[in-house]
Scaffold this motif. Structure first.
Motif, mmCIF file in Angstrom:
data_model
loop_
_atom_site.group_PDB
_atom_site.id
_atom_site.type_symbol
_atom_site.label_atom_id
_atom_site.label_comp_id
_atom_site.label_asym_id
_atom_site.label_seq_id
_atom_site.Cartn_x
_atom_site.Cartn_y
_atom_site.Cartn_z
ATOM 1 N N GLU A 66 24.970 51.857 36.636
ATOM 2 C CA GLU A 66 23.896 50.851 36.586
ATOM 3 C C GLU A 66 22.551 51.497 36.890
ATOM 4 O O GLU A 66 21.518 51.094 36.378
ATOM 5 N N ASP A 75 37.072 42.197 41.434
ATOM 6 C CA ASP A 75 36.789 43.314 40.528
ATOM 7 C C ASP A 75 37.465 43.030 39.192
ATOM 8 O O ASP A 75 38.665 42.781 39.144
ATOM 9 N N PRO A 92 31.775 63.236 24.476
ATOM 10 C CA PRO A 92 32.648 62.157 24.020
ATOM 11 C C PRO A 92 31.970 60.787 23.950
ATOM 12 O O PRO A 92 31.032 60.499 24.698
ATOM 13 N N GLN A 111 30.434 52.647 39.045
ATOM 14 C CA GLN A 111 29.738 51.593 38.293
ATOM 15 C C GLN A 111 28.294 51.454 38.766
ATOM 16 O O GLN A 111 27.375 51.294 37.971
ATOM 17 N N SER A 153 33.832 47.623 33.561
ATOM 18 C CA SER A 153 34.274 47.107 34.847
ATOM 19 C C SER A 153 33.093 46.456 35.541
ATOM 20 O O SER A 153 32.002 47.032 35.558
ATOM 21 N N ILE A 154 33.309 45.276 36.048
ATOM 22 C CA ILE A 154 32.240 44.580 36.770
ATOM 23 C C ILE A 154 32.810 43.957 38.043
ATOM 24 O O ILE A 154 34.023 43.770 38.156
ATOM 25 N N THR A 155 31.943 43.653 38.958
ATOM 26 C CA THR A 155 32.367 42.951 40.164
ATOM 27 C C THR A 155 31.650 41.610 40.196
ATOM 28 O O THR A 155 30.433 41.567 40.077
ATOM 29 N N ASP A 164 34.464 39.225 46.732
ATOM 30 C CA ASP A 164 34.383 39.902 45.432
ATOM 31 C C ASP A 164 35.688 39.873 44.640
ATOM 32 O O ASP A 164 36.772 39.924 45.209
ATOM 33 N N ARG A 216 39.811 52.289 43.910
ATOM 34 C CA ARG A 216 39.101 51.089 43.457
ATOM 35 C C ARG A 216 37.644 51.111 43.939
ATOM 36 O O ARG A 216 36.721 50.808 43.199
ATOM 37 N N LYS A 268 34.046 51.434 41.805
ATOM 38 C CA LYS A 268 32.872 50.560 41.971
ATOM 39 C C LYS A 268 31.621 51.412 42.212
ATOM 40 O O LYS A 268 30.526 51.089 41.741
ATOM 41 N N TYR A 301 30.390 63.255 34.506
ATOM 42 C CA TYR A 301 31.320 63.758 33.506
ATOM 43 C C TYR A 301 32.076 64.945 34.090
ATOM 44 O O TYR A 301 31.469 65.892 34.578
ATOM 45 N N ASN A 350 39.732 41.135 46.027
ATOM 46 C CA ASN A 350 39.598 42.011 47.203
ATOM 47 C C ASN A 350 40.136 41.376 48.478
ATOM 48 O O ASN A 350 40.777 42.027 49.288
ATOM 49 N N TYR A 363 41.192 42.111 40.252
ATOM 50 C CA TYR A 363 41.665 42.469 41.585
ATOM 51 C C TYR A 363 40.878 41.640 42.596
ATOM 52 O O TYR A 363 39.650 41.719 42.659
ATOM 53 N N GLU A 421 46.504 41.561 42.557
ATOM 54 C CA GLU A 421 46.026 42.091 41.285
ATOM 55 C C GLU A 421 46.680 41.322 40.135
ATOM 56 O O GLU A 421 47.876 41.030 40.173
#
Lengths: 833, 104
Positions: free
Chosen positions: B41, A577, A448, B37, A520-522, A575, B30, B34, B47, A595, A593, A600
């Motif tokens: 990185e 998110d 995908p 992620q 998504s990043i922090t 942090d 959550r 992370k 998958y 932390n 979000y 949120e």
């Protein structure tokens, strides 16, 4: 062309491997699908498809009449296997040749395999040996030299060590997944010879896995709950726990591997009890339990070994070492019992899984190939490809939202008796080997959200690759649809540059990325936002060029987290998110979000609704005004009066904007804030352009200076850590960012400075120099003179102890309490670092 | 951290994910996101093919077939996830998934 054969093949009963020796170093090739070194020696005939290796093994139990394994045991016999799916017979030689052909695909360099050493068991007679040679020829090899497996194993060990192997007698103990062999090898005058051998074709490590399930897991499980007949439930095809049985087989093998290095292994799984409740089961198997379990099996192998020693009237002192081969020999109990009961040193210095293939490759490197014949074969192979006069026309959907896509191709030419195979380049799809027809069809499985690239290859009747060029089959999955589109500009988030007291853009999605897209990043808070204060944390998403200033990009979504709305102080360094998603129709969904408070925030921004935060707009206008005034001074100094006049007009317009913004209600319902926001972006661009040439020239010169310095220190630190990699990362896209905003180039300068500093600080004398600089400053130059004094004293002591790390820490603390640091026009940032 | 350790971590994150899916714990979810992620990185893409159609042409998984073989088989359970890495913008299979397959 190489003058020696170089390729060695372990054509095993359970698994096969291929290795190559080049300049004394051996490489074991890996399966391009899944990167495993071993290929199960299993061939399956599934309807029109031939499967070799892992895929065929999956069907051993479920389709036994069409799937064949352990056919090596039948080599040289008149036995052949009827294949219902083919309506034809296959001989062990033909099946072995299919395994050899599959191994040819492991050679990633693409070089032709025309000569090889193939290993055979010590027990093989002349007929069996010749059958193995025939399998090699059928696989397209021109030259096959056989080598006994125990000799190959000894060669692997002999070539591993630095010590010269002396004449003597060796035992090769080969305990694989499904077979056991032990051989006595004599080495005399540089010649190796198998003197005797013993074995059992139905004894291997797989027996250990089943013992773990039957005698350790099932009894423990029965004590933990009430389950329906566990044994039948697990092992019967229609049993309630049959799926779990396969999971347990896998976990038992994992536990077995773990117990080779640890004193205990955990097995965790879920099972439904008689009441229909799902129970979490957690079992621990100790090495003692495991050893007791497998000891009887290991004792059997030792009996075979003792029998050889006694039969040849040898004592322990007559044998140099026992060489261990086969995956099961990782088990510590085997090594321990062998030594205890035979009192012969055990050698396990070579990877037992690959030892035979590696030894065969070493031997291959010492055997010359028949050069003339190889050249003739290579020429013949190419001629053969063109002789078929094959042409391929493919048809398929280039973009797809499905997980499977239909593919077809029309074949012209002499395709009878030829084969084809389609593989996905990432290794996740293989059509298997299929007979070529005038029209071929295949359902291709797609990965995908990515570009799926497939390769179609054609083979002759011996399954040697034909020289026919077919363009790669490329299908983009999930990325294009009737609503989908590529992004016209970069999408960035605005973050604080605390060092320069401004903000800059951090790339979220690159221009031309295909929608929908999600990331998504922090991020870390760059300042503390006090509960109840007027301060705010801004999550500002902008569209434009990542190299431009944030003020000149278009804000497309902003979430404001106001001090008044938070449940506790948001502490600097904590942090946040962030999840940013852009749909095919360009809706932007931002989720934040926090932390520290557990709060949120989520908001969806649509392209038809623009969002402007007026207080932020005021801040930015204020910042632009101060920036413009500072630039004005420089322009006047440079006597660039034309630019100065233009800038004055911008300053006037910014002042007007500021006034209008001050009187604009926060909940204004008119278009005014949008007009002002547009105006701000235009003015920001104009400020950026005026006098930009001079400023950019200066900052570029600074960049090149810092780059040169970094290169100098890189030469000094060549080979250390990953400095060169960092340097390459910083200067990548240099052409692009040097034409971007000043802020971007400035950041690159800082990254280079940081790199230089990281390299310099490895030098103790340099750190002493930096400390001395700060130590020379008066105590009252620091905002805490008492602390500064104390730090200076601690620094002197650290120098005496030559403690570089401590001195670095002290330098950092002194810098932070220094009052007189360079300051510029600060922009109150977003709060995100 | 070397590739094998990253791969071990990827498998642990997958196991964690299975537990979370059952317990529906958003806080842990959550943290797991992370962790995924971080894995991405580092160049490791997990998958999960649960529920997908199974065909013998799928070399991204090692299947254990439960029950009888049929034309319509699905991946009903995933013991180890499929893991891809990326080189020059193209995905490469790093670890085959270990799956249980059965008919509907």
């Amino acid at each position: 062309m190489s003058a020696t054969i170089n390729f060695g093949i372990d054509l095993g009963t359970t698994n096969s491997l291929i290795a190559k020796c080049t300049n004394g170093a051996v490489e074991v090739f890996k399966n391009p699908a899944g990167h495993k070194e071993t290929l199960p020696s299993v061939v399956g005939f599934r309807k029109e498809r031939i499967l070799v290796g892992d895929k065929a093994r999956e069907y051993i139990e479920k389709d036994p009449s069409n799937v064949f394994s352990s056919f090596k045991r039948k080599m040289g016999t008149s036995e052949s296997f009827f294949v219902p799916n083919l309506g034809d017979f296959k001989t062990p030689v033909q099946l072995s040749s299919m395994v050899l052909k599959e191994l040819k695909n492991f050679i990633y360099s693409g070089e032709a395999l025309t000569s090889a050493i193939i290993t055979i068991p010590a027990s093989f007679d002349t007929v069996q040996s010749n059958a193995t040679k025939q399998a090699g020829y059928d696989a397209g090899l021109y030259e096959v030299i056989l080598l006994q497996e125990p000799v190959a194993a000894c060669l692997a060990f002999a070539n591993k060590g630095t010590e010269k192997i002396s004449d003597g007698k060796w035992l090769v103990y080969d305990f694989g997944g499904g077979t056991f062999d032990v051989a006595l090898v004599y080495l005399q005058g540089g010649e190796m010879q198998v003197a005797d051998h013993e074995g059992n074709n139905y004894l291997g490590g797989l027996d250990f896995d089943n013992l773990i399930i039957d005698q350790l897991i099932i009894p423990q499980l029965a004590q933990k709950g009430t389950f329906d007949d566990l044994h039948t439930g697990l092992k019967s095809a229609s049993g309630k726990y049959n799926k779990l049985y396969y999971e347990l087989l896998y976990k038992a093998e994992e536990a077995k591997i773990m117990l080779s290095n640890a004193n205990s292994a955990d097995i965790e799984f879920e099972i439904e009890d008689v009441h229909g409740d799902v129970q979490d089961i957690f079992l621990t198997i100790t090495r003692d339990d495991y050893n007791k379990l497998i000891q009887p099996v290991v004792e059997q192998t030792i009996s075979f070994t003792k029998a050889i020693i006694e039969r040849n009237k040898l004592g322990a002192a007559d044998i140099q070492e026992i060489v261990l081969v086969g995956g099961s020999t990782y088990t510590p109990l085997i090594r321990q019992l062998l030594f205890q009961q035979l009192n012969i040193p055990v050698n396990a210095t070579v990877d037992p899984t690959t030892a035979v293939a590696v030894g065969a490759a070493y031997f291959a490197a010492s055997k010359a190939i028949t050069v003339e014949k190889t050249v003739a074969l290579a020429t013949e192979a190419v001629a053969q490809g063109s002789a078929y006069n094959l042409q391929v026309r493919t048809a398929y959907q280039k973009n797809s939202n499905e997980r499977e896509e239909y593919f077809s191709a029309l074949i012209k030419g002499d395709w009878a008796n030829c084969y084809y195979r389609i593989t996905r380049d990432d290794g996740g799809f293989d059509s298997g080997i299929k007979p070529l027809k005038e029209r071929i069809e295949e359902i291709l499985t797609l990965l995908p959200d990515t570009l799926n690239q497939f390769t179609l290859r054609l083979f002759d009747d011996k399954q040697s690759a034909l020289d026919v060029t077919v363009a790669p089959i490329q299908i983009m999955q999930g990325k294009f649809s009737i609503y989908g589109q590529p992004l016209p500009s970069d999408i960035c988030i605005e973050v604080d540059d605390t060092y320069n007291k401004t903000t800059y853009l951090e790339l979220l999605f690159e221009k031309n990325a295909i929608l929908p897209i999600k990331k998504s990043i922090t991020k870390t808070l760059s300042r503390t936002i006090v509960k109840g204060s007027d301060d705010q944390l801004l999550i500002n998403i902008l569209e434009g060029s990542r190299y431009a200033t944030p003020q000149s990009n278009l804000p497309i979504g902003v979430i404001v987290i106001a001090g008044k709305d938070i449940q506790a102080d948001l502490i600097k360094g904590s942090d946040v998110d962030l999840s940013i998603e852009i749909t095919e129709s360009r809706d932007i969904k931002i989720n934040a979000y926090v932390n520290i408070t557990g709060q949120e925030y989520e908001q969806v921004f649509t392209p038809t609704v623009r969002n402007v935060n007026t207080s932020r707009l005021l801040e930015e206008t204020d910042y632009l005004l101060r920036l413009a005034n500072r630039n004005q001074t420089k322009l006047v100094e440079a006597e660039d009066y034309e630019a100065s006049q233009n800038l004055q007009s911008i300053i006037t317009r910014l002042e007007e904007m500021k006034k209008r913004l001050r009187y604009l209600p926060a909940d204004d319902v008119t278009d005014e804030k949008y007009q002002l926001e547009d105006q701000k972006r235009k003015l920001s661009l104009q400020i950026d352009m005026l006098g930009k040439d001079n400023r950019v020239r200066e900052i570029r010169e600074e960049y090149y200076g810092r780059k040169e310095a970094a290169e100098y220190y890189l030469r000094e630190h060549a080979g250390k850590e990953d400095y060169a990699k960092r340097f390459q990362h910083i200067i990548s896209n240099e052409g692009e960012f040097l034409n971007g905003s000043e802020a971007t180039i400035r950041r690159k300068c800082e990254e280079l400075s940081q790199l230089v500093w990281d390299m310099k600080k490895r030098n103790f004398d340099y750190i002493v120099g930096v400390f001395t600089y700060y130590a020379m400053k008066e105590d009252h130059a620091y905002n805490n003179p008492a602390k500064a004094k104390q730090l200076k004293e601690r620094g002197d002591a650290a120098i005496t102890r030559r403690s570089g790390e401590e001195l670095l820490s002290i330098v950092s603390q002194l810098y932070h309490i220094l009052i007189d640091k360079d300051t510029d026009e600060p922009l109150k940032g977003t709060g995100l670092g | 951290m070397n590739g094998q350790l990253w791969l071990k971590m990827a498998n642990l994150v997958f196991d964690l994910n299975k537990k979370i899916a059952r317990d529906n714990n958003t806080q842990v979810e959550r943290i797991k996101t992370k962790m995924e992620q971080v894995l991405e990185e580092a160049g490791f893409f997990l998958y999960n093919p649960t529920g997908e159609k199974y065909a013998e042409t799928r070399t991204d998984v090692e299947a254990n077939i439960s029950g009888e073989v049929s034309a319509d088989m699905y991946i009903t359970d995933v013991i180890k996830p499929v893991v891809y890495t990326e080189e020059n913008g193209m995905k490469i299979l790093l670890q085959k998934g270990i799956v249980i397959v059965s008919g509907k």
